[in-house]
Design a protein around this motif. Structure first.
Motif, PDB file in Angstrom:
ATOM      1  N   ALA A 181       0.836  -1.201   0.000  1.00 10.41           N
ATOM      2  CA  ALA A 181       0.000   0.000   0.000  1.00 10.41           C
ATOM      3  C   ALA A 181       0.871   1.251   0.000  1.00 10.41           C
ATOM      4  O   ALA A 181       0.572   2.230  -0.692  1.00 10.41           O
ATOM      5  CB  ALA A 181      -0.914  -0.013   1.224  1.00 10.41           C
ATOM      6  N   HIS A 182       1.984   1.201   0.738  1.00 15.40           N
ATOM      7  CA  HIS A 182       2.856   2.379   0.770  1.00 15.40           C
ATOM      8  C   HIS A 182       3.466   2.654  -0.604  1.00 15.40           C
ATOM      9  O   HIS A 182       3.557   3.801  -1.035  1.00 15.40           O
ATOM     10  CB  HIS A 182       3.972   2.186   1.806  1.00 15.40           C
ATOM     11  CG  HIS A 182       5.043   3.232   1.688  1.00 15.40           C
ATOM     12  ND1 HIS A 182       4.831   4.548   2.045  1.00 15.40           N
ATOM     13  CD2 HIS A 182       6.308   3.168   1.199  1.00 15.40           C
ATOM     14  CE1 HIS A 182       5.920   5.249   1.792  1.00 15.40           C
ATOM     15  NE2 HIS A 182       6.844   4.438   1.273  1.00 15.40           N
ATOM     16  N   MET A 183       3.866   1.573  -1.313  1.00 19.74           N
ATOM     17  CA  MET A 183       4.529   1.777  -2.602  1.00 19.74           C
ATOM     18  C   MET A 183       3.609   2.492  -3.585  1.00 19.74           C
ATOM     19  O   MET A 183       4.069   3.160  -4.505  1.00 19.74           O
ATOM     20  CB  MET A 183       4.978   0.432  -3.202  1.00 19.74           C
ATOM     21  CG  MET A 183       6.107  -0.221  -2.435  1.00 19.74           C
ATOM     22  SD  MET A 183       7.498   0.878  -2.174  1.00 19.74           S
ATOM     23  CE  MET A 183       8.390   0.630  -3.686  1.00 19.74           C
ATOM     24  N   ASP A 184       2.264   2.336  -3.397  1.00 20.56           N
ATOM     25  CA  ASP A 184       1.335   3.020  -4.300  1.00 20.56           C
ATOM     26  C   ASP A 184       1.319   4.528  -4.068  1.00 20.56           C
ATOM     27  O   ASP A 184       0.823   5.270  -4.919  1.00 20.56           O
ATOM     28  CB  ASP A 184      -0.084   2.464  -4.105  1.00 20.56           C
ATOM     29  CG  ASP A 184      -0.183   1.056  -4.672  1.00 20.56           C
ATOM     30  OD1 ASP A 184       0.704   0.683  -5.464  1.00 20.56           O
ATOM     31  OD2 ASP A 184      -1.138   0.337  -4.322  1.00 20.56           O
ATOM     32  N   VAL A 185       1.789   4.965  -2.893  1.00 20.69           N
ATOM     33  CA  VAL A 185       1.721   6.405  -2.605  1.00 20.69           C
ATOM     34  C   VAL A 185       3.088   6.991  -2.268  1.00 20.69           C
ATOM     35  O   VAL A 185       3.198   8.200  -2.055  1.00 20.69           O
ATOM     36  CB  VAL A 185       0.752   6.676  -1.425  1.00 20.69           C
ATOM     37  CG1 VAL A 185      -0.654   6.251  -1.806  1.00 20.69           C
ATOM     38  CG2 VAL A 185       1.207   5.948  -0.169  1.00 20.69           C
ATOM     39  N   CYS A 186       4.129   6.134  -2.216  1.00 19.11           N
ATOM     40  CA  CYS A 186       5.443   6.616  -1.783  1.00 19.11           C
ATOM     41  C   CYS A 186       5.885   7.787  -2.657  1.00 19.11           C
ATOM     42  O   CYS A 186       5.951   7.663  -3.879  1.00 19.11           O
ATOM     43  CB  CYS A 186       6.469   5.484  -1.862  1.00 19.11           C
ATOM     44  SG  CYS A 186       8.137   6.042  -1.440  1.00 19.11           S
ATOM     45  N   GLU A 190       9.658   5.595  -8.169  1.00 16.94           N
ATOM     46  CA  GLU A 190       9.808   5.940  -9.584  1.00 16.94           C
ATOM     47  C   GLU A 190       8.487   5.625 -10.293  1.00 16.94           C
ATOM     48  O   GLU A 190       7.973   4.504 -10.173  1.00 16.94           O
ATOM     49  CB  GLU A 190      10.929   5.106 -10.213  1.00 16.94           C
ATOM     50  CG  GLU A 190      12.326   5.658  -9.996  1.00 16.94           C
ATOM     51  CD  GLU A 190      12.593   6.951 -10.759  1.00 16.94           C
ATOM     52  OE1 GLU A 190      12.038   7.116 -11.869  1.00 16.94           O
ATOM     53  OE2 GLU A 190      13.341   7.812 -10.241  1.00 16.94           O
ATOM     54  N   VAL A 191       7.918   6.593 -10.998  1.00 15.53           N
ATOM     55  CA  VAL A 191       6.663   6.346 -11.716  1.00 15.53           C
ATOM     56  C   VAL A 191       6.813   6.833 -13.154  1.00 15.53           C
ATOM     57  O   VAL A 191       7.700   7.623 -13.457  1.00 15.53           O
ATOM     58  CB  VAL A 191       5.467   7.069 -11.050  1.00 15.53           C
ATOM     59  CG1 VAL A 191       5.119   6.418  -9.743  1.00 15.53           C
ATOM     60  CG2 VAL A 191       5.767   8.542 -10.865  1.00 15.53           C
ATOM     61  N   VAL A 192       5.925   6.335 -14.026  1.00 14.14           N
ATOM     62  CA  VAL A 192       5.903   6.762 -15.425  1.00 14.14           C
ATOM     63  C   VAL A 192       4.641   7.587 -15.622  1.00 14.14           C
ATOM     64  O   VAL A 192       3.586   7.247 -15.096  1.00 14.14           O
ATOM     65  CB  VAL A 192       5.907   5.530 -16.358  1.00 14.14           C
ATOM     66  CG1 VAL A 192       5.670   5.943 -17.798  1.00 14.14           C
ATOM     67  CG2 VAL A 192       7.232   4.795 -16.237  1.00 14.14           C
ATOM     68  N   ARG A 211       7.503  10.211  -7.729  1.00 13.16           N
ATOM     69  CA  ARG A 211       6.086  10.565  -7.700  1.00 13.16           C
ATOM     70  C   ARG A 211       5.868  12.023  -7.308  1.00 13.16           C
ATOM     71  O   ARG A 211       4.996  12.690  -7.849  1.00 13.16           O
ATOM     72  CB  ARG A 211       5.337   9.643  -6.731  1.00 13.16           C
ATOM     73  CG  ARG A 211       3.852   9.962  -6.644  1.00 13.16           C
ATOM     74  CD  ARG A 211       3.073   8.933  -5.854  1.00 13.16           C
ATOM     75  NE  ARG A 211       2.777   7.753  -6.649  1.00 13.16           N
ATOM     76  CZ  ARG A 211       3.222   6.537  -6.391  1.00 13.16           C
ATOM     77  NH1 ARG A 211       3.962   6.331  -5.329  1.00 13.16           N
ATOM     78  NH2 ARG A 211       2.921   5.527  -7.154  1.00 13.16           N
ATOM     79  N   ARG A 212       6.695  12.547  -6.372  1.00 20.25           N
ATOM     80  CA  ARG A 212       6.458  13.922  -5.918  1.00 20.25           C
ATOM     81  C   ARG A 212       6.743  14.932  -7.025  1.00 20.25           C
ATOM     82  O   ARG A 212       6.299  16.067  -6.966  1.00 20.25           O
ATOM     83  CB  ARG A 212       7.287  14.231  -4.663  1.00 20.25           C
ATOM     84  CG  ARG A 212       8.784  14.195  -4.871  1.00 20.25           C
ATOM     85  CD  ARG A 212       9.536  14.249  -3.553  1.00 20.25           C
ATOM     86  NE  ARG A 212      10.894  13.751  -3.707  1.00 20.25           N
ATOM     87  CZ  ARG A 212      11.898  14.474  -4.224  1.00 20.25           C
ATOM     88  NH1 ARG A 212      11.693  15.713  -4.599  1.00 20.25           N
ATOM     89  NH2 ARG A 212      13.103  13.941  -4.359  1.00 20.25           N
ATOM     90  N   MET A 213       7.477  14.502  -8.100  1.00 20.08           N
ATOM     91  CA  MET A 213       7.768  15.419  -9.197  1.00 20.08           C
ATOM     92  C   MET A 213       6.724  15.329 -10.318  1.00 20.08           C
ATOM     93  O   MET A 213       6.755  16.107 -11.266  1.00 20.08           O
ATOM     94  CB  MET A 213       9.145  15.097  -9.801  1.00 20.08           C
ATOM     95  CG  MET A 213      10.284  15.119  -8.814  1.00 20.08           C
ATOM     96  SD  MET A 213      10.499  16.748  -8.114  1.00 20.08           S
ATOM     97  CE  MET A 213      11.221  17.588  -9.521  1.00 20.08           C
ATOM     98  N   LEU A 214       5.821  14.377 -10.191  1.00 22.21           N
ATOM     99  CA  LEU A 214       4.919  14.088 -11.318  1.00 22.21           C
ATOM    100  C   LEU A 214       3.995  15.261 -11.632  1.00 22.21           C
ATOM    101  O   LEU A 214       3.764  15.588 -12.807  1.00 22.21           O
ATOM    102  CB  LEU A 214       4.089  12.835 -11.001  1.00 22.21           C
ATOM    103  CG  LEU A 214       3.299  12.269 -12.184  1.00 22.21           C
ATOM    104  CD1 LEU A 214       4.242  11.831 -13.286  1.00 22.21           C
ATOM    105  CD2 LEU A 214       2.440  11.096 -11.740  1.00 22.21           C
ATOM    106  N   ASP A 215       3.483  15.932 -10.573  1.00 19.07           N
ATOM    107  CA  ASP A 215       2.544  17.030 -10.809  1.00 19.07           C
ATOM    108  C   ASP A 215       3.203  18.143 -11.612  1.00 19.07           C
ATOM    109  O   ASP A 215       2.574  18.740 -12.496  1.00 19.07           O
ATOM    110  CB  ASP A 215       2.030  17.571  -9.472  1.00 19.07           C
ATOM    111  CG  ASP A 215       1.019  16.616  -8.865  1.00 19.07           C
ATOM    112  OD1 ASP A 215       0.546  15.727  -9.616  1.00 19.07           O
ATOM    113  OD2 ASP A 215       0.721  16.740  -7.664  1.00 19.07           O
TER     114      ASP A 215
END
Ligand SMILES: [Zn+2]
Ligand SMILES: [Zn+2]
Ligand SMILES: [Zn+2]
Ligand SMILES: [Zn+2]
Ligand SMILES: [Zn+2]
Ligand SMILES: [Zn+2]
Ligand SMILES: [Zn+2]
Ligand SMILES: [Zn+2]
Length: 618
Positions: A181-186, A190-192, A211-215
């Motif tokens: 669950a944490h990895m979904d919001v960490c 790294e996300v695409v 993830r925090r840079m995605l927005d």
């Protein structure tokens, strides 16, 4: 004296020597099988039972020792108790120094239990550290008990194992169960980006970041949706220019009128709404290729009146030519239809003749068959009569013979009554008896013959009957076939007539429609010509007067004046109008011709219908 060991069940034998029971020697050597007599040595047995001995669990087997007492050695860690022979078994059964397996954790599958063997007193010590003992999982909240040797394996997969987030510098701590669950919001994961391409759904943004840079990325993403300025649908930023260049709502410049028009309405605009469309001449449909500004149209019409008239005349000529060729076509079709109708009528007659002939043939055949049946019937009756006659004759003969024999009998009896001896009488009687038997046999033979004749006659009669029945059936089948053939022919003819009628009606209708259209077109042309003439005359007159901008009243006055002065011009006008009239009458004539054609076609159809009805009735 034999085993050199302590007496085991000592007995006194017949030779007076005390032996162990198993050591008593055999009588006459080993082969004889008989032992010496023996009795228990009670006093010695009592002495042996009280001998002090060591517990067997004080001994351990010597390594490499073979057998007997020498195979064992004393073990100081073993049982130290001193026993008597009598109490040995009882003690050894409960001795704490006996060897036993560990057996932890006593599960149902023996392979899973501890196989370590030790003295019972040492087992407690062993079991405290046995690798098979059950221990609690040390992770908080787990509560599972597993064998000590399997604890590490379990803890590697235990859902309650405390973990750190693998995405440094994320400071998250939690159990393995919570990590997913944490990895979904960490925020450090790294996300695409993955934003879909609106124009090519199989493509998407491949940009990867924390993830925090995605927005932040999403605000500059090449695939972010942007509204098209024309149709307002959202398109991927990357595709916006391409979309707007081809968007069917984009505005394009009409080069004729200078207006901006939506692309999808452009064709409609140039056809219907464009202000510049009026530049085409009114006679463009008749072949005038000139284009002019809206203000110039009136003068163009005046200047080119004769050219336009010529174009209209040419068009009219073409229409007349078309009319003639259509008329020829219709005549050809009419002739073809008439010929086809005649042909089909002839064929129908032929078919009818054929049917009649077949019917006649069938009737003749039936008559022939009936005649044959009658002949057979007569033959059969004659044969029957013959047999009956024969039967009557045979009966008569039998009766005559019987009478004859009876007469002979009576005569003999009369002769014998007076003169015959008893023996003679008996002889005569025997003869008479033989004669009677003979006569009886003859009668039997005749009867058998009659029987045979009768059987043969019945068989013949049966065969004749069957033949007659078959013949009758064949006749019926042939008649039925002929009937069916007649019906089929009638149906086929009816269908053919229907098709021909449909064709004729369609041709008539098409012909009438074309004639009406021509008529209408002629009327329109006539109207236009008249209008043209009316419009032209005043202008021409005014121009010849040389005052183009004069008032209508002045023009009327001038025309009246000029009308009286220049008779030639007026005559010219009349001639023009006469020509116009001529054209008009031509058109009317053409239309009249077409009308006549239509009437003819209708009359022909009606006549055909009547003829068809008559033929159908016939
Ligand atoms: Zn013991
Ligand atoms: Zn153990
Ligand atoms: Zn656990
Ligand atoms: Zn994390
Ligand atoms: Zn993106
Ligand atoms: Zn658009
Ligand atoms: Zn336009
Ligand atoms: Zn024109």
């Amino acid at each position: 004296p034999i085993c050199a060991d302590v007496f085991n069940e000592p007995v006194v034998s017949d030779d007076g020597v005390t032996y162990c029971r198993t050591c008593v020697p055999l009588v006459g050597g080993a082969e004889s099988g008989g032992a010496l007599g023996q009795a228990p040595d009670e006093s010695l047995l009592g002495a042996v039972r009280h001998l002090p001995i060591a517990c067997r669990h004080a001994l351990v087997r010597r390594k490499g020792g073979d057998s007997g007492v020498t195979a064992w050695r004393y073990d100081h860690s073993g049982c130290q108790q001193t026993l008597t022979v009598a109490s040995r078994l009882e003690h050894e059964a409960s001795c704490h120094f006996a060897f036993a397996p560990c057996g932890l954790p006593f599960s149902d599958s023996p392979m899973d239990n501890c196989a370590h063997v030790a003295r019972k007193v040492a087992l407690e010590q062993h079991r405290r550290t046995c690798s098979h003992r059950l221990v609690d999982c040390t992770y908080k909240g787990c509560g599972r008990r597993v064998q000590a040797r399997k604890l590490a394996d379990h803890q590697n997969v235990c859902w309650h194992k405390p973990l750190e987030c693998p995405n440094a510098p994320c400071m998250w701590r939690g159990t393995r169960r919570e990590l997913g669950a944490h990895m979904d919001v960490c925020p450090e994961a790294e996300v695409v980006c993955g934003r879909e391409d609106t124009e090519r759904p199989s493509e998407c943004c491949k940009h990867g970041c924390r993830r925090r840079m995605l927005d932040i990325h999403r605000t500059q993403c090449d695939y972010r949706p942007v509204a098209c300025q024309y149709c307002k649908t959202h398109v991927s930023y990357l595709r916006l220019r391409q979309h707007e260049e081809t968007c069917e709502y984009r505005k394009v410049l009409c080069e004729d009128c200078g207006q901006m028009v939506p692309h999808r309405r452009f064709a409609e605009h140039t056809r219907l709404n464009c202000a510049a469309a009026s530049r085409r001449c009114e006679f463009a449909d008749y072949g005038c290729t000139d284009r002019c500004a809206p203000g110039e149209l009136a003068s163009h019409l005046i200047e080119n009146a004769h050219a336009h008239l010529r174009l209209v005349m040419l068009q009219l000529e073409r229409v007349k030519g078309d009319m003639t060729s259509w008329s020829e076509d219709v005549t050809g079709v009419r002739q073809a239809v008439i010929a086809s109708v005649q042909r089909s009528a002839e064929e129908l007659d032929q078919v009818r003749e054929q049917v009649n002939k077949m019917r006649a043939d069938g009737e003749a055949e039936t008559l022939e068959l009936r005649r044959r049946v009658d002949t057979l019937q007569r033959l059969y009756e004659e044969t029957e009569r013959g047999f009956r006659r024969q039967l009557v004759e045979v009966d008569e003969e039998v009766r005559q013979r019987t009478t004859l024999i009876a007469d002979e009998n009576r005569a003999l009896r009369e002769v014998l009554a007076g003169c015959l001896t008893h023996d003679q009488l008996r002889e005569v009687l025997r003869e008479v008896e033989a004669g009677r038997v003979n006569a009886k046999e003859q009668v039997e033979a005749v009867r058998a013959q009659v029987e045979r004749h009768s059987l043969a006659w019945e068989a013949d009669a049966g065969a004749l009957n069957a033949l007659a029945r078959d013949t009758a059936r064949e006749g019926a089948v042939a008649a039925k076939g002929l009937r069916e053939q007649c019906v089929d022919l009638a149906v086929a003819n009816k269908e053919r007539w229907g098709a021909l009628w449909g064709e004729m009606r369609a041709v008539g209708r098409a012909y009438a429609a074309e004639a009406t259209a021509c008529h209408a077109r002629g009327a329109v042309l006539e109207g236009r010509l008249e209008r043209l003439n009316e419009n032209n005359n005043p202008h021409l007159l005014v121009r010849s007067n040389g005052s183009g901008g004069a008032q209508q009243a002045q023009r009327d006055a001038a025309s009246r004046k000029l009308g009286s002065e220049h008779g030639g011009a007026a005559r010219g006008d009349r001639a023009d109008s006469a020509r116009g009239g001529g054209v008009g009458s031509d058109v009317r004539g053409g239309a009249g011709g077409a009308g006549g054609g239509e009437t003819n076609a209708m009359a022909f159809l009606q006549a055909g219908a009547l003829g068809g009805a008559r033929r159908g009735g016939g």
